[in-house]
Design a protein around this motif. Structure first.
Motif, mmCIF file in Angstrom:
data_model
loop_
_atom_site.group_PDB
_atom_site.id
_atom_site.type_symbol
_atom_site.label_atom_id
_atom_site.label_comp_id
_atom_site.label_asym_id
_atom_site.label_seq_id
_atom_site.Cartn_x
_atom_site.Cartn_y
_atom_site.Cartn_z
ATOM 1 N N LEU A 175 0.815 -1.202 0.000
ATOM 2 C CA LEU A 175 0.000 0.000 0.000
ATOM 3 C C LEU A 175 0.856 1.263 0.000
ATOM 4 O O LEU A 175 0.550 2.225 -0.712
ATOM 5 C CB LEU A 175 -0.923 -0.022 1.219
ATOM 6 C CG LEU A 175 -2.005 1.021 1.282
ATOM 7 C CD1 LEU A 175 -2.919 0.942 0.067
ATOM 8 C CD2 LEU A 175 -2.803 0.867 2.562
ATOM 9 N N GLU A 176 1.925 1.279 0.761
ATOM 10 C CA GLU A 176 2.782 2.466 0.833
ATOM 11 C C GLU A 176 3.423 2.763 -0.527
ATOM 12 O O GLU A 176 3.496 3.921 -0.943
ATOM 13 C CB GLU A 176 3.855 2.279 1.908
ATOM 14 C CG GLU A 176 4.650 3.529 2.195
ATOM 15 C CD GLU A 176 3.777 4.728 2.578
ATOM 16 O OE1 GLU A 176 4.104 5.855 2.132
ATOM 17 O OE2 GLU A 176 2.770 4.563 3.295
ATOM 18 N N GLU A 177 3.868 1.723 -1.242
ATOM 19 C CA GLU A 177 4.457 1.930 -2.573
ATOM 20 C C GLU A 177 3.417 2.464 -3.552
ATOM 21 O O GLU A 177 3.715 3.344 -4.364
ATOM 22 C CB GLU A 177 5.043 0.613 -3.095
ATOM 23 C CG GLU A 177 6.252 0.140 -2.332
ATOM 24 C CD GLU A 177 6.686 -1.259 -2.728
ATOM 25 O OE1 GLU A 177 7.882 -1.559 -2.562
ATOM 26 O OE2 GLU A 177 5.847 -2.060 -3.198
ATOM 27 N N ILE A 178 2.214 1.931 -3.467
ATOM 28 C CA ILE A 178 1.140 2.386 -4.352
ATOM 29 C C ILE A 178 0.816 3.855 -4.078
ATOM 30 O O ILE A 178 0.637 4.648 -4.996
ATOM 31 C CB ILE A 178 -0.096 1.472 -4.195
ATOM 32 C CG1 ILE A 178 0.229 0.098 -4.794
ATOM 33 C CG2 ILE A 178 -1.334 2.074 -4.846
ATOM 34 C CD1 ILE A 178 -0.711 -1.005 -4.405
ATOM 35 N N LYS A 179 0.794 4.231 -2.813
ATOM 36 C CA LYS A 179 0.561 5.628 -2.448
ATOM 37 C C LYS A 179 1.685 6.531 -2.965
ATOM 38 O O LYS A 179 1.435 7.658 -3.396
ATOM 39 C CB LYS A 179 0.431 5.777 -0.936
ATOM 40 C CG LYS A 179 -0.885 5.289 -0.387
ATOM 41 C CD LYS A 179 -0.934 5.483 1.121
ATOM 42 C CE LYS A 179 -2.228 4.984 1.706
ATOM 43 N NZ LYS A 179 -2.258 5.155 3.179
ATOM 44 N N GLN A 180 2.912 6.053 -2.917
ATOM 45 C CA GLN A 180 4.053 6.850 -3.391
ATOM 46 C C GLN A 180 3.955 7.143 -4.885
ATOM 47 O O GLN A 180 4.489 8.142 -5.357
ATOM 48 C CB GLN A 180 5.370 6.133 -3.086
ATOM 49 C CG GLN A 180 5.737 6.135 -1.624
ATOM 50 C CD GLN A 180 6.932 5.248 -1.319
ATOM 51 O OE1 GLN A 180 7.505 4.617 -2.208
ATOM 52 N NE2 GLN A 180 7.297 5.176 -0.051
ATOM 53 N N ALA A 181 3.257 6.294 -5.632
ATOM 54 C CA ALA A 181 3.105 6.494 -7.076
ATOM 55 C C ALA A 181 1.997 7.477 -7.414
ATOM 56 O O ALA A 181 1.915 7.948 -8.551
ATOM 57 C CB ALA A 181 2.832 5.151 -7.759
ATOM 58 N N PHE A 182 1.152 7.830 -6.437
ATOM 59 C CA PHE A 182 -0.004 8.670 -6.723
ATOM 60 C C PHE A 182 0.346 10.028 -7.343
ATOM 61 O O PHE A 182 -0.308 10.432 -8.313
ATOM 62 C CB PHE A 182 -0.879 8.863 -5.474
ATOM 63 C CG PHE A 182 -2.059 9.741 -5.726
ATOM 64 C CD1 PHE A 182 -3.110 9.309 -6.527
ATOM 65 C CD2 PHE A 182 -2.124 11.019 -5.195
ATOM 66 C CE1 PHE A 182 -4.203 10.125 -6.781
ATOM 67 C CE2 PHE A 182 -3.207 11.848 -5.448
ATOM 68 C CZ PHE A 182 -4.258 11.394 -6.238
ATOM 69 N N PRO A 183 1.339 10.768 -6.857
ATOM 70 C CA PRO A 183 1.612 12.074 -7.474
ATOM 71 C C PRO A 183 1.910 11.990 -8.975
ATOM 72 O O PRO A 183 1.520 12.873 -9.735
ATOM 73 C CB PRO A 183 2.823 12.592 -6.692
ATOM 74 C CG PRO A 183 2.727 11.908 -5.365
ATOM 75 C CD PRO A 183 2.179 10.546 -5.670
#
Length: 144
Positions: A11-19
């Motif tokens: 989940l943290e990696e997926i969130k990091q890709a959001f921007p």
């Protein structure tokens, strides 16, 4: 600058890709994005990979394996975006080529995608740099 390609699993990696993904999917907020990625991973085997430049996400691709009567076993690229500050460095080409290799390794016979009518630069990229052919139009109707 060192670049690496990495599957985004947690989940943290997926969130990091959001921007970066937000630059393509401008209609999404982070919460909806996370919900959709999570469901797509569980239901559709959606996979997300990032190209990192010195450990910072600069490009993202999302795809899923599919089977249809038209294409047989193939990969559908759902999302491909490079950070606007990092474009024209070949990062999209590296990610798409990575997916081509992944597809061959997993016995998928083609890669397909759609691209918005207004994205003429992207169309040139797909046709001229990546060797894709325009083979159809995609039609859509909203039901809600």
């Amino acid at each position: 600058m060192a670049t690496t390609i990495k599957e985004l699993k947690c989940l943290e990696e997926i969130k990091q890709a959001f921007p970066v993904m937000k630059q393509l999917r401008t209609h999404l907020d982070q919460e909806t994005y996370v919900e959709l990625v999570t469901e797509a991973r569980e239901v559709d085997q959606y996979k997300m990979y990032a190209l990192l430049e010195d450990d910072i996400i600069v490009a993202v691709i999302g795809f899923k394996p599919m089977i249809t009567l038209y294409n047989g076993r193939f990969i559908w690229v759902c999302d491909l975006v490079t950070d606007s500050d990092k474009q024209s460095k070949g990062y999209g080409q590296k990610l798409l080529s990575y997916v081509h290799d992944w597809a061959k390794l997993h016995n998928y016979h083609c890669v397909s995608l759609s691209s918005g009518l207004q994205r003429e630069d992207a169309h040139r990229f797909y046709e001229e740099k990546m060797g894709y052919d325009k083979v159809s139009y995609v039609f859509k109707t909203n039901l809600i």
